[in-house]
Structure formats: C-alpha cells, structure tokens
Design an enzyme around this catalytic site. Structure first.
Site, short mmCIF file in Angstrom:
data_model
loop_
_atom_site.label_atom_id
_atom_site.label_comp_id
_atom_site.label_asym_id
_atom_site.label_seq_id
_atom_site.Cartn_x
_atom_site.Cartn_y
_atom_site.Cartn_z
N GLU A 262 -61.62 16.68 117.09
CA GLU A 262 -62.56 15.73 117.70
C GLU A 262 -61.87 14.86 118.76
OE1 GLU A 262 -63.69 14.58 113.59
OE2 GLU A 262 -65.74 14.68 114.36
N ALA B 199 -58.35 13.29 110.28
CA ALA B 199 -58.33 11.95 109.70
C ALA B 199 -57.38 11.97 108.51
CB ALA B 199 -59.74 11.58 109.23
N1 CAA Z 1 -54.32 13.64 106.12
C1 CAA Z 1 -53.24 13.14 105.48
N2 CAA Z 1 -52.08 13.83 105.36
C2 CAA Z 1 -52.03 15.05 105.92
C3 CAA Z 1 -53.13 15.62 106.61
C4 CAA Z 1 -54.30 14.84 106.71
N3 CAA Z 1 -55.38 15.26 107.39
N4 CAA Z 1 -52.78 16.86 107.03
C5 CAA Z 1 -51.51 17.06 106.63
N5 CAA Z 1 -51.06 15.97 105.94
C6 CAA Z 1 -49.75 15.77 105.35
C7 CAA Z 1 -49.63 16.56 104.05
O1 CAA Z 1 -50.21 15.87 102.98
C8 CAA Z 1 -48.12 16.69 103.95
O2 CAA Z 1 -47.60 15.46 103.50
P1 CAA Z 1 -46.54 15.41 102.27
O3 CAA Z 1 -45.36 16.15 102.79
O4 CAA Z 1 -46.29 13.95 102.06
O5 CAA Z 1 -47.20 16.09 101.12
C9 CAA Z 1 -47.68 16.86 105.40
O6 CAA Z 1 -48.74 16.31 106.19
C10 CAA Z 1 -47.48 18.30 105.80
O7 CAA Z 1 -48.68 19.02 105.50
P2 CAA Z 1 -48.71 20.37 104.59
O8 CAA Z 1 -47.59 20.36 103.62
O9 CAA Z 1 -50.10 20.53 104.07
O10 CAA Z 1 -48.38 21.45 105.73
P3 CAA Z 1 -48.87 22.97 105.76
O11 CAA Z 1 -48.13 23.60 106.89
O12 CAA Z 1 -48.76 23.59 104.41
O13 CAA Z 1 -50.43 22.91 106.11
C11 CAA Z 1 -52.35 22.16 107.33
C12 CAA Z 1 -50.82 22.38 107.35
C13 CAA Z 1 -53.09 23.51 107.29
C14 CAA Z 1 -52.69 21.43 108.64
C15 CAA Z 1 -52.74 21.29 106.12
O14 CAA Z 1 -51.88 20.16 106.09
C16 CAA Z 1 -54.15 20.82 106.13
O15 CAA Z 1 -55.04 21.59 105.83
N6 CAA Z 1 -54.39 19.53 106.47
C17 CAA Z 1 -55.70 18.91 106.40
C18 CAA Z 1 -56.58 19.40 107.53
C19 CAA Z 1 -57.97 18.80 107.39
O16 CAA Z 1 -58.70 19.07 106.45
N7 CAA Z 1 -58.36 17.96 108.36
C20 CAA Z 1 -59.66 17.31 108.36
C21 CAA Z 1 -59.54 15.95 107.74
S1 CAA Z 1 -61.11 15.18 107.46
C22 CAA Z 1 -61.55 14.53 108.97
O17 CAA Z 1 -60.87 14.70 109.98
C23 CAA Z 1 -62.81 13.71 108.92
C24 CAA Z 1 -63.37 13.25 110.21
O18 CAA Z 1 -63.87 14.00 111.03
C25 CAA Z 1 -63.42 11.82 110.52
#
Ligand code: CAA
Length: 259
Positions: free
Chosen positions: A113, A65
């Site tokens: 999911e 998300a």
């Molecule tokens: N939401 C919004 N933006 C996201 C995102 C997310 N879930 N995941 C990545 N991005 C964005 C980052 O903010 C970044 O944007 P900017 O360049 O503008 O800063 C871009 O995508 C690239 O991401 P990273 O720089 O973080 O890339 P990385 O290679 O260093 O890391 C990653 C990759 C491990 C996937 C990391 O981005 C990450 O941990 N993302 C979040 C994963 C997460 O926690 N997902 C669960 C979300 S909660 C959910 O899903 C709730 C539900 O069930 C309804």
C-alpha cells in the site's frame, strides 16, 4: 532533519527515503508512519527537489503493518491506526515531485500500500508483492482496496486481495505493478538513472503533469480534463516553457531555471 526509523539521503535534486527497521523487515508501526508524514512535510516545501525515491533497508521494502503492535488493538485503535496510515501515505502521494518506489524485497500488505502511494514502481528480482491481510482475517487498511485496482485493473486487484497470495517480480511486471525489474545490485543505480531522466525535464512541467494526473484519479473525467487545461495553460508564460520550446526550435538542449 533526522528520523528515528528513516534514512534521508540527498544527491543533487534527488532525495532517497529508506525505511530502516530491517530487523522487523521494515514493518510499519506508529513511529514509522509519523516519520513518513514528517519527511513528506519536509520534502514537500523543498522547491529545489525534482524526484523522491522510496526504498527499504535490508531484504524488505516493507513487510506490512507491524502485526506485533496491532494484535491487541480495539476496533477504535485499529481505525485510528488506519487513519494515521492514510495521512502518512497521502502525504507521500501528494508530494509535488514524482516519487519512485524501488521495491528491493518484500512489499506486502501495508508495504504494498505504501508502494502504491508512489508514482512509479521498479523492482529487483527479489521483489515479493501482495496483500495478504485476509490471511490474518483483516483487510488492506491503508488504501490497498482502492489504489491497487487503479494500477493493475480491478480483476487482478480482486485476485490479489481475495487470495492474499504473494507474487514474484516477473508476475508483478506482467500485470503492470512493476514497470521494470533489475538485478538486486543494480536496482538503486537504475532507479537513480530514471530519476535523472525525469530531472532533465522542465521541473515546473513535471510537477504540473503529476498534479494533472492526480486530479484525474480523484475527479470525474470532465473535471479532470478541466484541471488538465488549467495546468497546461498555467505553464505558458513561464521562462522554462519559452526556453523548452525555443531550444527545440534552435536544435539545442534546454537550460531550465525553475521559473
Ligand atoms: N509485522 C511485524 N513483524 C514482522 C512483520 C510484520 N508485518 N513481517 C516480518 N516481521 C518480523 C518477524 O516477526 C521476524 O521478527 P523476529 O525475528 O523477531 O521473529 C522478522 O521480521 C523476520 O521475519 P520472518 O522470520 O518471518 O522472515 P521470513 O523470511 O521467514 O518471512 C515474510 C518473511 C514472508 C515477509 C514474513 O515475515 C511475513 O509473512 N510477514 C508478514 C507479512 C504480512 O502479513 N503483512 C501484512 C500485515 S497486515 C497489514 O499490513 C494491514 C494493513 O493493511 C494496514
């Protein structure tokens, strides 16, 4: 139709949906969820379709998300966002054809999911999968607490939900989350070959088999067995059933007419 956040490609009887927000690692905001529900509605009524493939553009399948969109949500807004995700993912899961998830990279949180709404999951060696929501002090809100345990068993599901850890493709393969793992450049070609193998079968039977198995995961065993009997019986008397069995007896390939 065209969609703001999705690409939709068609090859013969196979449609491929690509989530296309690569700069945000395909994170799911309201627009993507609405587009997913709309594309599912479009494909659901296409009787000429045999298989749908779902994948992501760039280095992610879907990284979850959209955290930036969610951060200031009130409890009511978050519950509505969860319900919107349920509607979109249920529409994907309820597509009458099999849906194959091609996990090209990160499939985290809402991304895993969404993958779990697919019928079959294959990945590349770049796949990274997990439900890290508890690390954000929320929980999986789009079916992860329910669908993961039905795929990998409740013990493994508890490990993934409670630790929030990311697993690589080899661990996902070992626990049954992925059915097979391919080199990144080969993933889409291999998944298309699997789609073609499904497409060679009686299309009415493939759809009925999917319906019968879906009934099994939401009904009790006795009701699900009855649903299976109805689906089995419903195929007899179709031209394709007669052709499939006649072709077997006559030792020749079957030619199905979707009737
Ligand atoms: N939401 C919004 N933006 C996201 C995102 C997310 N879930 N995941 C990545 N991005 C964005 C980052 O903010 C970044 O944007 P900017 O360049 O503008 O800063 C871009 O995508 C690239 O991401 P990273 O720089 O973080 O890339 P990385 O290679 O260093 O890391 C990653 C990759 C491990 C996937 C990391 O981005 C990450 O941990 N993302 C979040 C994963 C997460 O926690 N997902 C669960 C979300 S909660 C959910 O899903 C709730 C539900 O069930 C309804």
């Amino acid at each position: 139709m065209s969609y703001e956040t999705l690409l939709l490609d068609r090859r013969d009887r196979v449609a491929t949906i690509t989530v296309n927000r690569p700069d945000a690692l395909n994170a799911l905001n309201r627009t993507v969820l609405e587009d997913l529900a709309a594309v599912a509605a479009e494909l659901a009524v296409d009787d000429s379709l045999d298989v749908v493939i779902l994948t992501g553009a760039g280095r992610a399948f879907v990284a979850g998300a959209d955290i930036k969109a969610m951060i200031d949500y009130s409890a009511d807004e978050a519950a509505a966002f969860s319900a919107l995700g349920h509607r979109a993912f249920d529409a994907i899961a309820a597509l009458p054809t099999p849906v194959i998830g091609a996990i090209n990279g990160f499939a985290l949180g809402g991304g895993l999911e969404l993958a779990l709404a697919c019928d079959l999951l294959y990945g590349s060696t770049h796949a990274r999968m997990g439900l890290p929501e508890v690390s954000l002090s929320v929980i999986p809100g789009w079916g992860g607490t329910q669908r993961l345990g039905r795929v990998v068993g409740w013990h493994k599901a508890r490990e993934l939900v409670l630790t929030g850890k990311h697993i690589k493709s080899d661990e996902a393969l070992a626990c049954g989350l992925l059915l097979d793992v391919f080199e990144p450049d080969a993933l889409i070609e291999q998944v298309n070959a699997i789609a073609d193998a499904i497409s060679k079968n009686g299309p009415l039977a493939v759809r009925a088999a999917k319906r019968a198995m879906a009934a099994g995961s939401s009904f009790g065993l006795r009701d699900a067995m009855e649903a299976e009997s109805r689906a089995f019986g419903g195929l007899f008397g179709t031209a394709d059933q007669r052709e499939g069995m006649t072709a077997f007896v006559e030792r020749r390939p079957a030619t199905f007419t979707r009737s």
